[in-house]
Write an enzyme that holds these catalytic residues in place. Structure first.
Site, PDB file in Angstrom:
ATOM      1  N   ARG A   1       6.133  -4.054   4.732  1.00  0.00           N
ATOM      2  CA  ARG A   1       7.027  -5.184   5.027  1.00  0.00           C
ATOM      3  C   ARG A   1       8.458  -4.770   4.718  1.00  0.00           C
ATOM      4  O   ARG A   1       8.778  -4.430   3.580  1.00  0.00           O
ATOM      5  CB  ARG A   1       6.646  -6.391   4.163  1.00  0.00           C
ATOM      6  CG  ARG A   1       7.492  -7.635   4.401  1.00  0.00           C
ATOM      7  CD  ARG A   1       7.092  -8.737   3.424  1.00  0.00           C
ATOM      8  NE  ARG A   1       5.659  -8.981   3.480  1.00  0.00           N
ATOM      9  CZ  ARG A   1       4.963  -9.590   2.513  1.00  0.00           C
ATOM     10  NH1 ARG A   1       5.571  -9.986   1.409  1.00  0.00           N
ATOM     11  NH2 ARG A   1       3.664  -9.774   2.656  1.00  0.00           N
TER      12      ARG A   1
ATOM     13  N   HIS B   1       5.080  -4.645  -1.012  1.00  0.00           N
ATOM     14  CA  HIS B   1       4.802  -4.361   0.403  1.00  0.00           C
ATOM     15  C   HIS B   1       5.842  -3.398   0.985  1.00  0.00           C
ATOM     16  O   HIS B   1       5.537  -2.621   1.891  1.00  0.00           O
ATOM     17  CB  HIS B   1       4.822  -5.651   1.223  1.00  0.00           C
ATOM     18  CG  HIS B   1       3.546  -6.432   1.189  1.00  0.00           C
ATOM     19  ND1 HIS B   1       2.481  -6.168   2.013  1.00  0.00           N
ATOM     20  CD2 HIS B   1       3.171  -7.498   0.438  1.00  0.00           C
ATOM     21  CE1 HIS B   1       1.507  -7.027   1.783  1.00  0.00           C
ATOM     22  NE2 HIS B   1       1.894  -7.846   0.824  1.00  0.00           N
TER      23      HIS B   1
ATOM     24  N   ASP C   1      -2.200  -7.014   2.982  1.00  0.00           N
ATOM     25  CA  ASP C   1      -2.952  -8.267   2.913  1.00  0.00           C
ATOM     26  C   ASP C   1      -4.085  -8.169   3.920  1.00  0.00           C
ATOM     27  O   ASP C   1      -3.861  -7.792   5.081  1.00  0.00           O
ATOM     28  CB  ASP C   1      -2.060  -9.462   3.270  1.00  0.00           C
ATOM     29  CG  ASP C   1      -0.879  -9.606   2.324  1.00  0.00           C
ATOM     30  OD1 ASP C   1      -1.000  -9.194   1.158  1.00  0.00           O
ATOM     31  OD2 ASP C   1       0.168 -10.143   2.750  1.00  0.00           O
TER      32      ASP C   1
ATOM     33  N   GLU D   1      -3.593 -13.999  -5.352  1.00  0.00           N
ATOM     34  CA  GLU D   1      -3.802 -13.979  -3.900  1.00  0.00           C
ATOM     35  C   GLU D   1      -5.027 -13.123  -3.600  1.00  0.00           C
ATOM     36  O   GLU D   1      -4.985 -11.896  -3.765  1.00  0.00           O
ATOM     37  CB  GLU D   1      -2.575 -13.410  -3.182  1.00  0.00           C
ATOM     38  CG  GLU D   1      -1.312 -14.249  -3.385  1.00  0.00           C
ATOM     39  CD  GLU D   1      -0.068 -13.618  -2.780  1.00  0.00           C
ATOM     40  OE1 GLU D   1       0.955 -14.320  -2.717  1.00  0.00           O
ATOM     41  OE2 GLU D   1      -0.118 -12.429  -2.388  1.00  0.00           O
TER      42      GLU D   1
ATOM     43  N   HIS E   1      -4.363  -9.894  -1.324  1.00  0.00           N
ATOM     44  CA  HIS E   1      -3.260  -8.962  -1.616  1.00  0.00           C
ATOM     45  C   HIS E   1      -3.754  -7.774  -2.445  1.00  0.00           C
ATOM     46  O   HIS E   1      -4.250  -7.957  -3.562  1.00  0.00           O
ATOM     47  CB  HIS E   1      -2.162  -9.716  -2.376  1.00  0.00           C
ATOM     48  CG  HIS E   1      -0.976  -8.873  -2.758  1.00  0.00           C
ATOM     49  ND1 HIS E   1       0.249  -9.010  -2.143  1.00  0.00           N
ATOM     50  CD2 HIS E   1      -0.817  -7.905  -3.687  1.00  0.00           C
ATOM     51  CE1 HIS E   1       1.105  -8.160  -2.688  1.00  0.00           C
ATOM     52  NE2 HIS E   1       0.475  -7.472  -3.625  1.00  0.00           N
TER      53      HIS E   1
END
Length: 300
Positions: free
Chosen positions: A138, A183, A190, A272, A275
């Site tokens: 990301r 990320h 994810d 999460e 993740h």
């Protein structure tokens, strides 16, 4: 969504140490000592618990516009059998539109992480499951986009699905949104499990009625993954990997995903279930900002 990768905690005024004073004498010494003990206890009570995820001591930005390092690859070239469903390149995510930095719906990862994920896929297939990836590398510009969105209290068009029971103002404090993010180092992703053969899942149409990510599997958005107890990017305590309210098959699915990922060297973020970070990541203290696009990769 993700834990913050770097940062410091502020100390409230009530918890700051006070300037020293001249030691008392005579009968007042015992009283002052007792007061000092009470003050120490008060300061200890002010200490906050450690953050939800480890953070490196330093984070180094990459120059804006720089291409990806030579060790970044397309996941589809390493293992084309893994389903790639990059939500941030679409309008179906908690921001409600394509996110800055995602011109193409691709999974870019460091080669180390991609090859480790290929091992996870082989183990998952042996269990009658396959992997479905929602996000990989990301860019920092995307993390910045998330922060801008989070700071706009008027924009709540996706609340009904992605954070139905949590105030938007709490998303930072609760650890769902942070910047920078692991990320951006290229070894965090994810993902979920999906059945074999895979189901295509529902098609999202912009403007359609949204259903809470905490709703039962038969009611919330069906993306083709197995039942994990909540949807992806569900900002809710029920998305915590070991939330005790998640039982039965969804809990077993979470445990299977974690077991498969940990065996290949990945570490879960406990807030999460989707993740995972590759523990032996090659760029642990760097966040990159090249866009998610084939053109960002160096020629092979």
């Amino acid at each position: 969504m993700t834990p913050a990768r770097a940062g410091t905690r502020a100390v409230t005024p009530a918890c700051r140490e006070r300037p020293g004073a001249v030691p008392p004498s005579g009968a007042r010494r015992v009283a002052r000592a007792l007061a000092l003990l009470l003050a120490v206890a008060a300061v200890a009570g002010c200490q906050r618990p450690p953050g939800p995820a480890p953070r490196p001591s330093a984070v180094t930005p990459s120059p804006s516009g720089s291409p990806a390092p030579a060790d970044f690859v397309l996941l589809s070239e390493v293992d084309p059998s893994i389903t790639v469903d990059i939500r941030y390149a679409t309008a179906h995510n908690f921001v409600g539109r394509p996110v800055d930095g995602y011109p193409e719906p691709l999974c870019l990862l460091t080669r180390k992480a991609a090859e480790a994920l290929r091992r996870v896929q082989a183990a998952a297939r042996a269990q009658g499951r396959s992997l479905r990836v929602y996000d990989c590398y990301r860019p920092q510009r995307a993390a910045d986009d998330f922060v801008r969105w989070a700071k706009d209290p008027a924009d709540e068009k996706t609340k009904a699905e992605f954070y139905p029971h949590v105030a938007k103002s709490k998303l930072f404090d609760d650890g769902y949104i942070g910047s920078p993010t692991s990320h951006s180092g290229g070894s965090t992703l994810d993902l979920t499990l999906e059945p074999v053969p895979a189901s295509p899942g529902a098609t999202y149409h912009p403007g359609q009625p949204l259903v809470a990510c905490t709703a039962p599997a038969g009611q919330r958005f069906a993306d083709g993954g197995v039942d994990m107890g909540t949807g992806f990017d569900c900002f809710d305590p029920r998305a915590h990997t070991d939330d005790p309210r998640i039982t039965g098959t969804p809990r077993q699915n979470r445990q299977l995903l974690r077991r498969l990922m940990e065996q290949a060297g990945f570490v879960n973020y406990d807030r999460e279930w989707w993740h995972y970070r590759y523990a032996d990541e090659p760029h642990p203290d760097t966040y990159f900002d090249f866009p998610v696009a084939v053109s960002s990769l160096r020629p092979r």
